[in-house]
Write a protein that holds these residues in place. Sequence first.
Motif, PDB file in Angstrom:
ATOM      1  N   TYR A 214       0.828  -1.207   0.000  1.00 15.78           N
ATOM      2  CA  TYR A 214       0.000   0.000   0.000  1.00 15.78           C
ATOM      3  C   TYR A 214       0.865   1.261   0.000  1.00 15.78           C
ATOM      4  O   TYR A 214       0.480   2.284  -0.582  1.00 15.78           O
ATOM      5  CB  TYR A 214      -0.943   0.012   1.198  1.00 15.78           C
ATOM      6  CG  TYR A 214      -2.019  -1.054   1.135  1.00 15.78           C
ATOM      7  CD1 TYR A 214      -2.764  -1.251  -0.017  1.00 15.78           C
ATOM      8  CD2 TYR A 214      -2.280  -1.873   2.226  1.00 15.78           C
ATOM      9  CE1 TYR A 214      -3.737  -2.226  -0.089  1.00 15.78           C
ATOM     10  CE2 TYR A 214      -3.257  -2.858   2.167  1.00 15.78           C
ATOM     11  CZ  TYR A 214      -3.985  -3.026   1.012  1.00 15.78           C
ATOM     12  OH  TYR A 214      -4.944  -3.987   0.943  1.00 15.78           O
ATOM     13  N   GLY A 215       2.011   1.177   0.652  1.00 14.14           N
ATOM     14  CA  GLY A 215       2.931   2.309   0.631  1.00 14.14           C
ATOM     15  C   GLY A 215       3.386   2.638  -0.774  1.00 14.14           C
ATOM     16  O   GLY A 215       3.475   3.814  -1.158  1.00 14.14           O
ATOM     17  N   LEU A 216       3.668   1.609  -1.562  1.00 15.44           N
ATOM     18  CA  LEU A 216       4.070   1.818  -2.956  1.00 15.44           C
ATOM     19  C   LEU A 216       2.937   2.452  -3.768  1.00 15.44           C
ATOM     20  O   LEU A 216       3.179   3.317  -4.622  1.00 15.44           O
ATOM     21  CB  LEU A 216       4.479   0.486  -3.595  1.00 15.44           C
ATOM     22  CG  LEU A 216       5.855  -0.064  -3.220  1.00 15.44           C
ATOM     23  CD1 LEU A 216       6.063  -1.427  -3.869  1.00 15.44           C
ATOM     24  CD2 LEU A 216       6.963   0.894  -3.663  1.00 15.44           C
ATOM     25  N   LEU A 217       1.703   2.011  -3.519  1.00 15.92           N
ATOM     26  CA  LEU A 217       0.567   2.573  -4.247  1.00 15.92           C
ATOM     27  C   LEU A 217       0.404   4.061  -3.949  1.00 15.92           C
ATOM     28  O   LEU A 217       0.133   4.852  -4.853  1.00 15.92           O
ATOM     29  CB  LEU A 217      -0.711   1.819  -3.889  1.00 15.92           C
ATOM     30  CG  LEU A 217      -0.792   0.351  -4.334  1.00 15.92           C
ATOM     31  CD1 LEU A 217      -2.126  -0.254  -3.924  1.00 15.92           C
ATOM     32  CD2 LEU A 217      -0.588   0.214  -5.832  1.00 15.92           C
ATOM     33  N   ILE A 218       0.565   4.438  -2.690  1.00 17.41           N
ATOM     34  CA  ILE A 218       0.458   5.849  -2.325  1.00 17.41           C
ATOM     35  C   ILE A 218       1.622   6.639  -2.913  1.00 17.41           C
ATOM     36  O   ILE A 218       1.450   7.741  -3.443  1.00 17.41           O
ATOM     37  CB  ILE A 218       0.427   6.013  -0.786  1.00 17.41           C
ATOM     38  CG1 ILE A 218      -0.842   5.396  -0.212  1.00 17.41           C
ATOM     39  CG2 ILE A 218       0.522   7.482  -0.401  1.00 17.41           C
ATOM     40  CD1 ILE A 218      -2.119   6.060  -0.671  1.00 17.41           C
ATOM     41  N   GLU A 219       2.802   6.063  -2.837  1.00 16.03           N
ATOM     42  CA  GLU A 219       4.000   6.732  -3.350  1.00 16.03           C
ATOM     43  C   GLU A 219       3.883   7.014  -4.846  1.00 16.03           C
ATOM     44  O   GLU A 219       4.399   8.011  -5.348  1.00 16.03           O
ATOM     45  CB  GLU A 219       5.212   5.832  -3.073  1.00 16.03           C
ATOM     46  CG  GLU A 219       6.553   6.427  -3.418  1.00 16.03           C
ATOM     47  CD  GLU A 219       7.690   5.459  -3.102  1.00 16.03           C
ATOM     48  OE1 GLU A 219       8.631   5.369  -3.904  1.00 16.03           O
ATOM     49  OE2 GLU A 219       7.621   4.792  -2.049  1.00 16.03           O
TER      50      GLU A 219
END
Length: 338
Positions: A214-219
């Motif tokens: 999810y961090g990658l998606l937000i990033e």
Amino acid sequence: FETKVYDPRFYFDNDTLLEQIRENDSRWLVFVSSKQEGKLLRKAIIAGIEGRKVRFLSSEKKGSATWNKIVNESETGVDVLITTSVLDNGVNIKDPSVRHIVIPFCDRIEFMQMLGRRRIEQEEAQKMGDKILLYIKVPEIQSVQAKLHQLKQMKMVMDRVEAITSQKGKTDVLQELWSHNDPAINSLFYIDNTRCLVPNPFAMYKAEDLLHFYGLLIENCRDPFYYQRIVLGWLNMAEEHVKHLDMSNLPNLIEFLRANTGRFIERDHQEKFYQEFQLLYKDHCLQFLSSDSDRLEEALKVRKGKKRRKLTMNQELDIVNLPYFITKEKTCWVVRER
């Protein structure tokens, strides 16, 4: 299983999905993220589409006629089966008439588990004419942010428990957390055979993995096709397989160029910019040139190559008569208006 038997399409809202169900009368297997979503979708299908036999299956419906038919005969017996992840537990559907599969926003493990529930035997794959249509929901940024927030809370709990050295102190904290009755937090622990609360290493590992995902998606939230490319990677498919049922929620090519006008695109971000441009350019051509087959063919056959990215985009902009061009300033690309 062979991913080449699938034809993936991405969608953004259930109205688009309902339209597809209305237009395609072969059988559907629809996965949903929650019981509430499943019940609402079933209600919407029944209200908006006549003559379809629709069932919703959750963990509470184990032992029902629909459940028993799937377990005993590997068939759904209905036109549209809506289900939660209850089917993840080793239940397979081998019904060749199930030609449409819907998968909600999820991580790779859940995605593959859901996809694998429609079991395709080798004999069926060899005889298969049309591919199975796969509908994949693209998440809204708000839902990703909410999931990420929850995972960060879980990570704080994991770190807090891990920092406690004494077993008694750890047990006291676990009991305190358990008493709050938060399902997400409580999933991180379990009661062992001595009736003690202990950390669940598998749940903690999954939480860490999801936190990264999810961090990658937000990033990468500024990239409108990031999740789509990830999913195609899971399916071992190339980016040209990206198809959207509804492009209205995505920026079009003009909006994309306008948003990037004057922006210095550094070398590390140029390939990503180029790929986004190509996806939007293709959709622009299909939307505005479909009535002129010769011009459409010319627009889609512009020579491409790793060393001529900027030239390719400028030629394409000329073909569709858009008042922009891409120049190079030092090592950066810059979009300029004519």
